[in-house]
Write an enzyme that holds these catalytic residues in place. Structure first.
Site, mmCIF file in Angstrom:
data_model
loop_
_atom_site.group_PDB
_atom_site.id
_atom_site.type_symbol
_atom_site.label_atom_id
_atom_site.label_comp_id
_atom_site.label_asym_id
_atom_site.label_seq_id
_atom_site.Cartn_x
_atom_site.Cartn_y
_atom_site.Cartn_z
ATOM 1 N N HIS A 1 0.840 -1.211 0.000
ATOM 2 C CA HIS A 1 0.000 0.000 0.000
ATOM 3 C C HIS A 1 0.872 1.257 0.000
ATOM 4 O O HIS A 1 0.603 2.215 -0.709
ATOM 5 C CB HIS A 1 -0.889 0.046 1.253
ATOM 6 N N SER B 1 -2.907 -7.732 3.278
ATOM 7 C CA SER B 1 -3.163 -7.535 4.706
ATOM 8 C C SER B 1 -3.555 -8.862 5.356
ATOM 9 O O SER B 1 -3.204 -9.137 6.503
ATOM 10 C CB SER B 1 -4.292 -6.520 4.900
ATOM 11 N N ARG C 1 -2.032 -6.119 -8.070
ATOM 12 C CA ARG C 1 -0.890 -6.977 -7.759
ATOM 13 C C ARG C 1 -0.689 -8.051 -8.817
ATOM 14 O O ARG C 1 0.416 -8.360 -9.210
ATOM 15 C CB ARG C 1 -1.094 -7.680 -6.409
ATOM 16 N N LYS D 1 -17.250 -6.264 7.205
ATOM 17 C CA LYS D 1 -16.000 -6.996 7.430
ATOM 18 C C LYS D 1 -15.578 -6.863 8.885
ATOM 19 O O LYS D 1 -15.610 -5.760 9.437
ATOM 20 C CB LYS D 1 -14.887 -6.377 6.577
HETATM 21 O O1 PNS Z 1 -8.526 -2.679 0.514
HETATM 22 P P1 PNS Z 1 -9.747 -3.261 -0.126
HETATM 23 O O2 PNS Z 1 -10.550 -4.022 0.893
HETATM 24 O O3 PNS Z 1 -9.390 -4.072 -1.333
HETATM 25 O O4 PNS Z 1 -10.628 -2.013 -0.601
HETATM 26 C C1 PNS Z 1 -11.854 -2.217 -1.251
HETATM 27 C C2 PNS Z 1 -12.639 -0.909 -1.345
HETATM 28 C C3 PNS Z 1 -12.739 -0.253 -0.003
HETATM 29 C C4 PNS Z 1 -11.915 0.034 -2.286
HETATM 30 C C5 PNS Z 1 -14.016 -1.241 -1.935
HETATM 31 O O5 PNS Z 1 -14.579 -2.282 -1.223
HETATM 32 C C6 PNS Z 1 -14.943 -0.039 -1.907
HETATM 33 O O6 PNS Z 1 -14.771 0.891 -2.661
HETATM 34 N N1 PNS Z 1 -15.949 -0.110 -1.001
HETATM 35 C C7 PNS Z 1 -16.886 0.948 -0.792
HETATM 36 C C8 PNS Z 1 -18.205 0.611 -1.489
HETATM 37 C C9 PNS Z 1 -18.029 0.862 -2.974
HETATM 38 O O7 PNS Z 1 -17.850 1.997 -3.390
HETATM 39 N N2 PNS Z 1 -18.047 -0.210 -3.779
HETATM 40 C C10 PNS Z 1 -17.757 -0.091 -5.191
HETATM 41 C C11 PNS Z 1 -18.995 -0.236 -6.044
HETATM 42 S S1 PNS Z 1 -19.165 -1.931 -6.461
#
Ligand code: PNS
Length: 159
Positions: free
Chosen positions: A18, A129, A91, A42
């Site tokens: 990150h 993570s 990744r 989560k």
């Molecule tokens: O670090 P992560 O868990 O891979 O991050 C995922 C994240 C937070 C970017 C994603 O889950 C997200 O944007 N969640 C908020 C809800 C949203 O906007 N979803 C996208 C539309 S499907």
């Protein structure tokens, strides 16, 4: 034109992968706002406040990086912040399908906000993570995966 981007994620905990994305993204835009998602679905190891604190500490030398928390949609967070871009790290090909689907959904919801993908440095391509937490939960050494401050905080959680 002033370019502001958001970098949303769970960051539970933030890893060197990150941090690499944050360093490179912050060199590409004028301001990068790291957004820690308050995701009640989560179960997280760290509270949002703890994650924000860790991120602030490890990005203290990046002057154009700000850390905030948010709940709801990433595009709404980007709009609130006045950002034109969402940054995400890729990744491996296994990330691609989910990331593409999310970027396309976001594009339908917010056509003026573009997603920028940065490919993760190969050194960190394996890192997540989840694996950091797995290794730490068995007492393994995580200092190659996360900054020192974060490693101490993770180890303290499993003590
Ligand atoms: O670090 P992560 O868990 O891979 O991050 C995922 C994240 C937070 C970017 C994603 O889950 C997200 O944007 N969640 C908020 C809800 C949203 O906007 N979803 C996208 C539309 S499907």
């Amino acid at each position: 034109m002033y370019r502001r981007a958001v970098y949303p994620g769970s960051f539970d905990p933030v890893t060197f992968g990150h941090l690499d994305i944050m360093e490179r993204a912050s060199q590409t835009v004028d301001e990068l706002v790291v957004g820690v998602l308050e995701n009640h679905a989560k179960i997280a190891l760290f509270s949002v406040e703890e994650r924000v604190k860790m991120l602030k500490i490890i990005t203290k030398d990046l002057p154009n990086v700000r850390v905030e928390s948010f709940h709801g949609l990433s595009v709404d967070f980007a709009r609130e912040q006045g950002a034109g871009f969402i940054v995400r790290g890729l990744r491996a090909i296994t990330d691609f399908e989910f990331e593409l689907q999310m970027a396309q959904t976001n594009r339908i919801m917010a056509p003026k906000i573009d997603t920028i993908f940065l490919t993760t440095n190969l050194e960190y391509a394996y890192l997540s993570s989840t694996t950091v937490k797995e290794v730490a939960s068995y007492g393994g050494d995580i200092t190659k995966f996360v900054p020192e401050y974060v490693a101490k905080a993770v180890i303290a959680k499993y003590r």
